[in-house]
Design an enzyme around this catalytic site. Structure first.
Site, PDB file in Angstrom:
ATOM      1  N   ASP A  35       0.814  -1.219   0.000  1.00  0.00           N
ATOM      2  CA  ASP A  35       0.000   0.000   0.000  1.00  0.00           C
ATOM      3  C   ASP A  35       0.855   1.281   0.000  1.00  0.00           C
ATOM      4  O   ASP A  35       0.384   2.353   0.373  1.00  0.00           O
ATOM      5  CB  ASP A  35      -0.984  -0.009   1.185  1.00  0.00           C
ATOM      6  CG  ASP A  35      -0.248  -0.087   2.516  1.00  0.00           C
ATOM      7  OD1 ASP A  35       0.987  -0.290   2.493  1.00  0.00           O
ATOM      8  OD2 ASP A  35      -0.891   0.051   3.559  1.00  0.00           O
ATOM      9  N   HIS A 238      23.450   5.259 -18.956  1.00  0.00           N
ATOM     10  CA  HIS A 238      22.352   5.418 -17.988  1.00  0.00           C
ATOM     11  C   HIS A 238      22.717   4.814 -16.627  1.00  0.00           C
ATOM     12  O   HIS A 238      21.908   4.164 -15.983  1.00  0.00           O
ATOM     13  CB  HIS A 238      21.062   4.786 -18.526  1.00  0.00           C
ATOM     14  CG  HIS A 238      20.528   5.494 -19.729  1.00  0.00           C
ATOM     15  ND1 HIS A 238      19.665   4.920 -20.614  1.00  0.00           N
ATOM     16  CD2 HIS A 238      20.746   6.759 -20.184  1.00  0.00           C
ATOM     17  CE1 HIS A 238      19.374   5.792 -21.585  1.00  0.00           C
ATOM     18  NE2 HIS A 238      20.021   6.911 -21.334  1.00  0.00           N
ATOM     19  N   ASP A 255      25.166  13.744 -14.028  1.00  0.00           N
ATOM     20  CA  ASP A 255      24.061  14.211 -14.881  1.00  0.00           C
ATOM     21  C   ASP A 255      22.846  14.250 -13.970  1.00  0.00           C
ATOM     22  O   ASP A 255      22.301  13.210 -13.596  1.00  0.00           O
ATOM     23  CB  ASP A 255      23.856  13.235 -16.046  1.00  0.00           C
ATOM     24  CG  ASP A 255      22.772  13.704 -17.018  1.00  0.00           C
ATOM     25  OD1 ASP A 255      22.010  14.629 -16.661  1.00  0.00           O
ATOM     26  OD2 ASP A 255      22.690  13.129 -18.121  1.00  0.00           O
ATOM     27  N   ASP A 266      18.397  19.949 -16.762  1.00  0.00           N
ATOM     28  CA  ASP A 266      19.151  18.755 -17.164  1.00  0.00           C
ATOM     29  C   ASP A 266      20.602  19.145 -17.439  1.00  0.00           C
ATOM     30  O   ASP A 266      20.949  19.534 -18.554  1.00  0.00           O
ATOM     31  CB  ASP A 266      18.469  18.162 -18.421  1.00  0.00           C
ATOM     32  CG  ASP A 266      19.124  16.877 -18.896  1.00  0.00           C
ATOM     33  OD1 ASP A 266      19.999  16.355 -18.195  1.00  0.00           O
ATOM     34  OD2 ASP A 266      18.735  16.405 -19.988  1.00  0.00           O
ATOM     35  N   HIS A 345      25.383   8.918 -28.737  1.00  0.00           N
ATOM     36  CA  HIS A 345      24.072   9.549 -28.568  1.00  0.00           C
ATOM     37  C   HIS A 345      24.025  10.860 -29.345  1.00  0.00           C
ATOM     38  O   HIS A 345      25.021  11.292 -29.910  1.00  0.00           O
ATOM     39  CB  HIS A 345      23.731   9.751 -27.089  1.00  0.00           C
ATOM     40  CG  HIS A 345      24.692  10.622 -26.330  1.00  0.00           C
ATOM     41  ND1 HIS A 345      24.715  11.982 -26.427  1.00  0.00           N
ATOM     42  CD2 HIS A 345      25.662  10.296 -25.428  1.00  0.00           C
ATOM     43  CE1 HIS A 345      25.644  12.474 -25.614  1.00  0.00           C
ATOM     44  NE2 HIS A 345      26.241  11.470 -25.012  1.00  0.00           N
ATOM     45  N   HIS A 349      18.122  17.409 -26.882  1.00  0.00           N
ATOM     46  CA  HIS A 349      16.697  17.082 -26.955  1.00  0.00           C
ATOM     47  C   HIS A 349      15.920  18.282 -26.437  1.00  0.00           C
ATOM     48  O   HIS A 349      16.486  19.145 -25.753  1.00  0.00           O
ATOM     49  CB  HIS A 349      16.384  15.818 -26.131  1.00  0.00           C
ATOM     50  CG  HIS A 349      16.930  15.853 -24.729  1.00  0.00           C
ATOM     51  ND1 HIS A 349      16.287  16.490 -23.692  1.00  0.00           N
ATOM     52  CD2 HIS A 349      18.089  15.379 -24.200  1.00  0.00           C
ATOM     53  CE1 HIS A 349      17.016  16.366 -22.589  1.00  0.00           C
ATOM     54  NE2 HIS A 349      18.128  15.707 -22.870  1.00  0.00           N
ATOM     55  N   HIS A 356      12.941  14.683 -21.551  1.00  0.00           N
ATOM     56  CA  HIS A 356      12.980  14.548 -23.020  1.00  0.00           C
ATOM     57  C   HIS A 356      11.614  15.037 -23.472  1.00  0.00           C
ATOM     58  O   HIS A 356      10.663  14.273 -23.544  1.00  0.00           O
ATOM     59  CB  HIS A 356      13.232  13.099 -23.439  1.00  0.00           C
ATOM     60  CG  HIS A 356      14.597  12.620 -23.026  1.00  0.00           C
ATOM     61  ND1 HIS A 356      14.951  11.304 -22.997  1.00  0.00           N
ATOM     62  CD2 HIS A 356      15.705  13.299 -22.613  1.00  0.00           C
ATOM     63  CE1 HIS A 356      16.214  11.189 -22.596  1.00  0.00           C
ATOM     64  NE2 HIS A 356      16.683  12.384 -22.349  1.00  0.00           N
ATOM     65  N   GLU A 380      24.516  18.673 -25.397  1.00  0.00           N
ATOM     66  CA  GLU A 380      25.218  17.732 -24.531  1.00  0.00           C
ATOM     67  C   GLU A 380      26.107  16.733 -25.265  1.00  0.00           C
ATOM     68  O   GLU A 380      25.872  15.520 -25.233  1.00  0.00           O
ATOM     69  CB  GLU A 380      24.211  16.966 -23.676  1.00  0.00           C
ATOM     70  CG  GLU A 380      23.046  16.345 -24.435  1.00  0.00           C
ATOM     71  CD  GLU A 380      22.145  15.528 -23.505  1.00  0.00           C
ATOM     72  OE1 GLU A 380      22.659  14.643 -22.814  1.00  0.00           O
ATOM     73  OE2 GLU A 380      20.924  15.791 -23.482  1.00  0.00           O
ATOM     74  N   TYR A 384      33.022   8.716 -24.707  1.00  0.00           N
ATOM     75  CA  TYR A 384      33.035   7.578 -23.766  1.00  0.00           C
ATOM     76  C   TYR A 384      33.996   6.525 -24.322  1.00  0.00           C
ATOM     77  O   TYR A 384      33.711   5.920 -25.352  1.00  0.00           O
ATOM     78  CB  TYR A 384      31.618   7.003 -23.612  1.00  0.00           C
ATOM     79  CG  TYR A 384      30.591   8.100 -23.425  1.00  0.00           C
ATOM     80  CD1 TYR A 384      30.307   8.606 -22.148  1.00  0.00           C
ATOM     81  CD2 TYR A 384      29.961   8.691 -24.527  1.00  0.00           C
ATOM     82  CE1 TYR A 384      29.410   9.657 -21.990  1.00  0.00           C
ATOM     83  CE2 TYR A 384      29.063   9.734 -24.375  1.00  0.00           C
ATOM     84  CZ  TYR A 384      28.791  10.219 -23.107  1.00  0.00           C
ATOM     85  OH  TYR A 384      27.911  11.258 -22.965  1.00  0.00           O
ATOM     86  N   ARG A 401      30.812  14.037 -20.402  1.00  0.00           N
ATOM     87  CA  ARG A 401      29.694  14.708 -21.073  1.00  0.00           C
ATOM     88  C   ARG A 401      29.579  16.098 -20.456  1.00  0.00           C
ATOM     89  O   ARG A 401      29.813  16.259 -19.243  1.00  0.00           O
ATOM     90  CB  ARG A 401      28.379  13.925 -20.887  1.00  0.00           C
ATOM     91  CG  ARG A 401      27.173  14.589 -21.548  1.00  0.00           C
ATOM     92  CD  ARG A 401      25.968  13.647 -21.739  1.00  0.00           C
ATOM     93  NE  ARG A 401      25.389  13.142 -20.507  1.00  0.00           N
ATOM     94  CZ  ARG A 401      25.585  11.932 -20.026  1.00  0.00           C
ATOM     95  NH1 ARG A 401      26.351  11.073 -20.670  1.00  0.00           N
ATOM     96  NH2 ARG A 401      25.031  11.556 -18.895  1.00  0.00           N
ATOM     97  N   GLU A 403      26.760  19.156 -20.445  1.00  0.00           N
ATOM     98  CA  GLU A 403      25.376  19.398 -20.870  1.00  0.00           C
ATOM     99  C   GLU A 403      24.838  20.697 -20.276  1.00  0.00           C
ATOM    100  O   GLU A 403      24.870  20.899 -19.063  1.00  0.00           O
ATOM    101  CB  GLU A 403      24.487  18.231 -20.404  1.00  0.00           C
ATOM    102  CG  GLU A 403      23.016  18.427 -20.707  1.00  0.00           C
ATOM    103  CD  GLU A 403      22.168  17.192 -20.430  1.00  0.00           C
ATOM    104  OE1 GLU A 403      22.549  16.374 -19.559  1.00  0.00           O
ATOM    105  OE2 GLU A 403      21.119  17.056 -21.083  1.00  0.00           O
TER     106      GLU A 403
HETATM  107  N1  GLY Z   1      19.565  13.246 -18.301  1.00  0.00           N
HETATM  108  C1  GLY Z   1      19.011  12.711 -19.472  1.00  0.00           C
HETATM  109  C2  GLY Z   1      19.636  13.260 -20.646  1.00  0.00           C
HETATM  110  O1  GLY Z   1      20.646  13.917 -20.560  1.00  0.00           O
HETATM  111  O2  GLY Z   1      19.133  13.132 -21.736  1.00  0.00           O
HETATM  112 MN    MN Z   2      19.811  15.629 -21.582  1.00  0.00          MN
HETATM  113 MN    MN Z   3      21.263  14.877 -18.769  1.00  0.00          MN
END
Ligand code: GLY
Ligand code: MN
Ligand code: MN
Length: 435
Positions: A35, A238, A255, A266, A345, A349, A356, A380, A384, A401, A403
């Site tokens: 619950d 991820h 991140d 983000d 990647h 976005h 996203h 971003e 890697y 990265r 961003e």
């Molecule tokens: N934190 C998700 C992205 O950078 O797309």
């Molecule tokens: Mn992002």
């Molecule tokens: Mn991110």
């Protein structure tokens, strides 16, 4: 945000629908176990049109000569409010949020036939939720069975999300104000995390610093699960287990972004655990930084969506060749896609209520869409490098990265997140305790 703005959005949506009815439910509560529930998060489409954040609610928007918006929501309930907290109830919600009518959610089944009858089209997110699909199809079947009484079910079902996506893509001044605050809180969280980091600490200790800063400024949840990835973990895109120990000589990639009043920030920053970049870390970092600068330079009105990605990719791939990670000419490596081992990647976005965020990246002719003032996006690029026989060992396990969040302005773009230390010099100086 004032309720007037939500009302205007409903009117704008109705104007685009022409004639018909939209049915937009909010998200259900999600059980964690037995619950216990996960903290409740409303559906972004529903919230965008209502500002109403309680579960068990549905918006019906009737478009035509007269626009009418009707909310179905939970009743007031003395006992449940003692256990779980305040509920607006239909009358309270109608008044506070400016709906034309509001009813108990328990009356939806009994009122829906009358509302759907003889509407030419139903605007609904078919396929988004199996429970709602079933319910809606059931209602339509019942209505169709009444054809001989002269009652018609909507002849067409259209995906209401397509229209709202376009609206959500351009942020209003009120939305941008919230996003600026979300970005600023997130900047402070990254600053705090950078300064707290010491060799020997655990990734989750740094995550705690980030969350602490989010919450103490009124953000009740991160916009997505924070990635706090030391050393090789940064090469897992991820990575969210955040349970390893941080080692001197490694980099730490964070991140993390807060959610404020429904809107996401983000940010990613990557920095040395011991406060000082090694020579090779600095070289790769400065490559990613140059790629990001090139991408940001392409974020301006009229420029197409993919230009930032292309600009970042050109810089990164040339760098991979110069470092001996990829072989051949720039055109050759771009063509073969060999760079994807190190950059797999895209460069950004849309950002908004969802991290996203909603909105197409191509137009109807399948061309990348041009950027317009009020759009918000991330920039971003990253790199890697996993261990491999054909990769010089000095580069192994470097994951970087960088961003930032940008809003397209009439001239170019405004970076909402620039306060988070970013150059090698800014990071090293911030980590050493200088302002
Ligand atoms: N934190 C998700 C992205 O950078 O797309
Ligand atoms: Mn992002
Ligand atoms: Mn991110």
């Amino acid at each position: 945000m004032q309720f007037e703005e939500f009302k205007q959005r409903r009117q704008a949506l109705a104007a685009q629908m022409g004639q018909g009815i939209a049915l937009i439910p909010t998200a259900p509560e999600a059980t964690r176990n037995r619950d216990s529930h996960y903290p409740y998060r409303f559906d972004s489409y529903f919230y965008y049109l209502t500002g109403f954040d309680e579960p068990e609610a549905v918006l019906l928007l009737i478009a035509g000569e007269q626009t009418k918006s009707i909310l179905f929501c939970r009743d007031k309930h003395l006992e449940r409010e003692i256990w779980d907290g305040f509920r607006h109830g239909p009358a309270g919600a109608q008044e506070k949020f400016g709906f034309d009518e509001a009813y108990s959610i328990d009356e939806l089944d009994q009122r829906i036939a009358e509302l759907l009858a003889n509407q030419p089209s139903l605007h609904f997110s078919l396929g988004a939720d199996a429970g709602w699909d079933k319910r809606v199809t059931g209602w339509l079947k019942e209505l169709s069975a009444q054809a001989r009484s002269g009652i018609a079910a909507p002849a067409a079902i259209q995906d209401v999300r397509r229209l709202i996506d376009e609206m959500r893509l351009i942020k209003s001044p009120a939305e941008l104000e919230i996003m600026r605050k979300a970005a600023q809180i997130t900047v402070q969280a990254h600053q705090r995390a950078m300064r707290a980091t010491q060799p020997g600490m655990m990734e989750y200790e740094i995550e705690a610093e980030v969350l602490h800063e989010f919450m103490r400024h009124g953000s009740r949840a991160p916009a997505y699960t924070s990635i706090v990835a030391g050393g090789a973990n940064a090469c897992v895109l991820h990575y969210i287990s955040n349970q390893d120990q941080l080692k001197s000589g490694d980099l730490l990639l964070i991140d993390a972004g807060c959610e404020l009043s429904g809107y996401a920030a983000d940010i990613t920053r990557t920095f040395p655990v011991n406060g000082k970049f090694s020579a090779v870390q600095k070289d790769v970092y400065e490559l990613v930084l140059a790629a990001q600068a090139a991408a940001i330079a392409e974020v301006r009105p009229g420029q197409h969506w993919n230009a930032a990605h292309e600009a970042a990719l050109n810089i990164l791939v040339q760098g991979f060749i110069d470092f001996g990670l990829c072989q051949g000419s720039l055109e050759g490596v771009l063509e073969s896609g060999d760079y994807r081992r190190f950059y797999m990647h895209r460069t950004g976005h849309w950002l908004g209520l969802d991290v996203h965020d909603a909105g197409e990246y191509k137009n109807a002719a399948e061309n990348w869409r041009p950027l317009m003032p009020g759009m918000v996006l991330t920039v971003e690029p990253g790199c890697y490098i996993r261990p491999a026989d054909d990769v010089p060992e000095a580069f192994w396990n470097i994951g970087i990265r960088i961003e930032d969040n940008a809003v397209v302005t009439t001239q170019g773009c405004d970076i909402l997140t620039s306060g988070a230390p970013k150059t090698v010099q800014e990071i090293e100086s911030w980590m050493a305790g200088h302002e």
